[in-house]
Design an enzyme around this catalytic site. Sequence first.
Site, PDB file in Angstrom:
ATOM      1  N   GLN A  71      -4.472  -1.629   9.424  1.00  0.00           N
ATOM      2  CA  GLN A  71      -4.217  -2.908   9.135  1.00  0.00           C
ATOM      3  C   GLN A  71      -4.738  -4.312   9.715  1.00  0.00           C
ATOM      4  O   GLN A  71      -4.392  -4.197  10.990  1.00  0.00           O
ATOM      5  CB  GLN A  71      -2.835  -3.269   8.631  1.00  0.00           C
ATOM      6  CG  GLN A  71      -2.593  -4.483   7.950  1.00  0.00           C
ATOM      7  CD  GLN A  71      -2.979  -4.598   6.233  1.00  0.00           C
ATOM      8  OE1 GLN A  71      -2.987  -3.639   5.878  1.00  0.00           O
ATOM      9  NE2 GLN A  71      -3.852  -5.933   6.124  1.00  0.00           N
ATOM     10  N   LYS A 104       0.866  -1.216   0.107  1.00  0.00           N
ATOM     11  CA  LYS A 104      -0.045   0.027  -0.086  1.00  0.00           C
ATOM     12  C   LYS A 104       0.937   1.146  -0.070  1.00  0.00           C
ATOM     13  O   LYS A 104       0.824   2.255  -0.623  1.00  0.00           O
ATOM     14  CB  LYS A 104      -1.000   0.009   1.050  1.00  0.00           C
ATOM     15  CG  LYS A 104      -2.042  -1.113   1.068  1.00  0.00           C
ATOM     16  CD  LYS A 104      -2.604  -1.551   2.272  1.00  0.00           C
ATOM     17  CE  LYS A 104      -3.831  -2.734   2.097  1.00  0.00           C
ATOM     18  NZ  LYS A 104      -4.526  -2.930   3.430  1.00  0.00           N
ATOM     19  N   ASP A 106     -10.802   2.701   3.704  1.00  0.00           N
ATOM     20  CA  ASP A 106     -11.066   1.168   3.624  1.00  0.00           C
ATOM     21  C   ASP A 106     -12.547   0.762   3.613  1.00  0.00           C
ATOM     22  O   ASP A 106     -12.844  -0.215   3.105  1.00  0.00           O
ATOM     23  CB  ASP A 106     -10.451   0.470   5.001  1.00  0.00           C
ATOM     24  CG  ASP A 106      -9.256  -0.168   4.647  1.00  0.00           C
ATOM     25  OD1 ASP A 106      -9.002  -0.662   3.550  1.00  0.00           O
ATOM     26  OD2 ASP A 106      -8.439  -0.655   5.636  1.00  0.00           O
TER      27      ASP A 106
END
Length: 296
Positions: A99, A55, A122
Amino acid sequence: MQNYKILDGKKISEEIKNEIKAEVNNLLLTGAKRPHLAAILIGNDGASETYVGHKVKACEQVGFKSSLIRFDNSVSEHELIQKIIEINSDKDIDGLIVQLPIPAHISEEKIIEAISPAKDVDGFHPINIGRMALGMPAYISATPQGILELIRRYTIETSGKHCVIVGRSNIVGKPMSILMSQKKSYGNATVTLCHSQTKNLSEITKQADILIAAIGQPEFINSEMIKENCVVIDVGIHRIKSESTKSGWKLIGDVKFDELAHKCSYITPVPGGVGPMTIVSLLKNTLLSAKKEIFI
Ligand code: NDP
């Protein structure tokens, strides 16, 4: 002769990254600041390190700023939430991801809810999931959004098709089922959502025109479970030992690719299918946030 087509997420994601890079350059020309994604990583799990690394690298490729904030596994829920609150009010940061998975002593629900919905790139926050379900502007969960984009770029017809999704997680299966059934182009499918309590799973998967496997079980879907010309989208990622690779390991999905690809019209590979599309969706959401195009 190979009669199936590969849904090449790696190639499409590179195209999208170039599009994002061009948008970033235009944005900078207007005097706007560089889009900025912050990622929180807890502990030193190898897979999480790899995903976050990808990412961060993707951010660099498109000209975003990125910040990686690391915590030990021993971090308290309070400490983590304080950091999230600080980032929520940091005007330089457009998107924030934590994460997953996170240590068991921290509530995933509380962490997701602590992230400002306006920075939740997200697309995991209940407000974004709710808005997405209602067809309102929202940050759409990165993996389902990436799958839809792949379907769109390959102009795969979804209207009136039977889409069977195996797996009902909050981050993949559930939002995917909503998106595939929404009244929009690249929606309008008749959706069946399967899970571990589904009876006669093979009978259902065999009816799929489009099968999306998000099960988390290596090579679970075999050729007996699909019909001819099915479109197969494999979300699963598993790292297994391999004697045939230099590194000593390889990635496989939830689908037995070698066994069933010949029956498919289209199929995603692992790696190089859904994974890279998930990352570009995260970039797209961060760009949307930087451009203030979604008001939440
Ligand atoms: P979860 O573990 O959260 O969910 C798995 C789902 O599969 C559950 O709904 C479960 O049912 C269902 N399931 C498990 N076993 C069976 C079975 N035998 N028959 C039918 N259904 C079953 O997984 P995620 O959605 O988070 O992830 C799925 C996979 O995708 C994983 O391999 C993960 O690593 C990968 N992944 C890949 C991403 C990418 O970018 N490519 C992004 C996110 C995930 P129940 O609800 O009843 O328990």
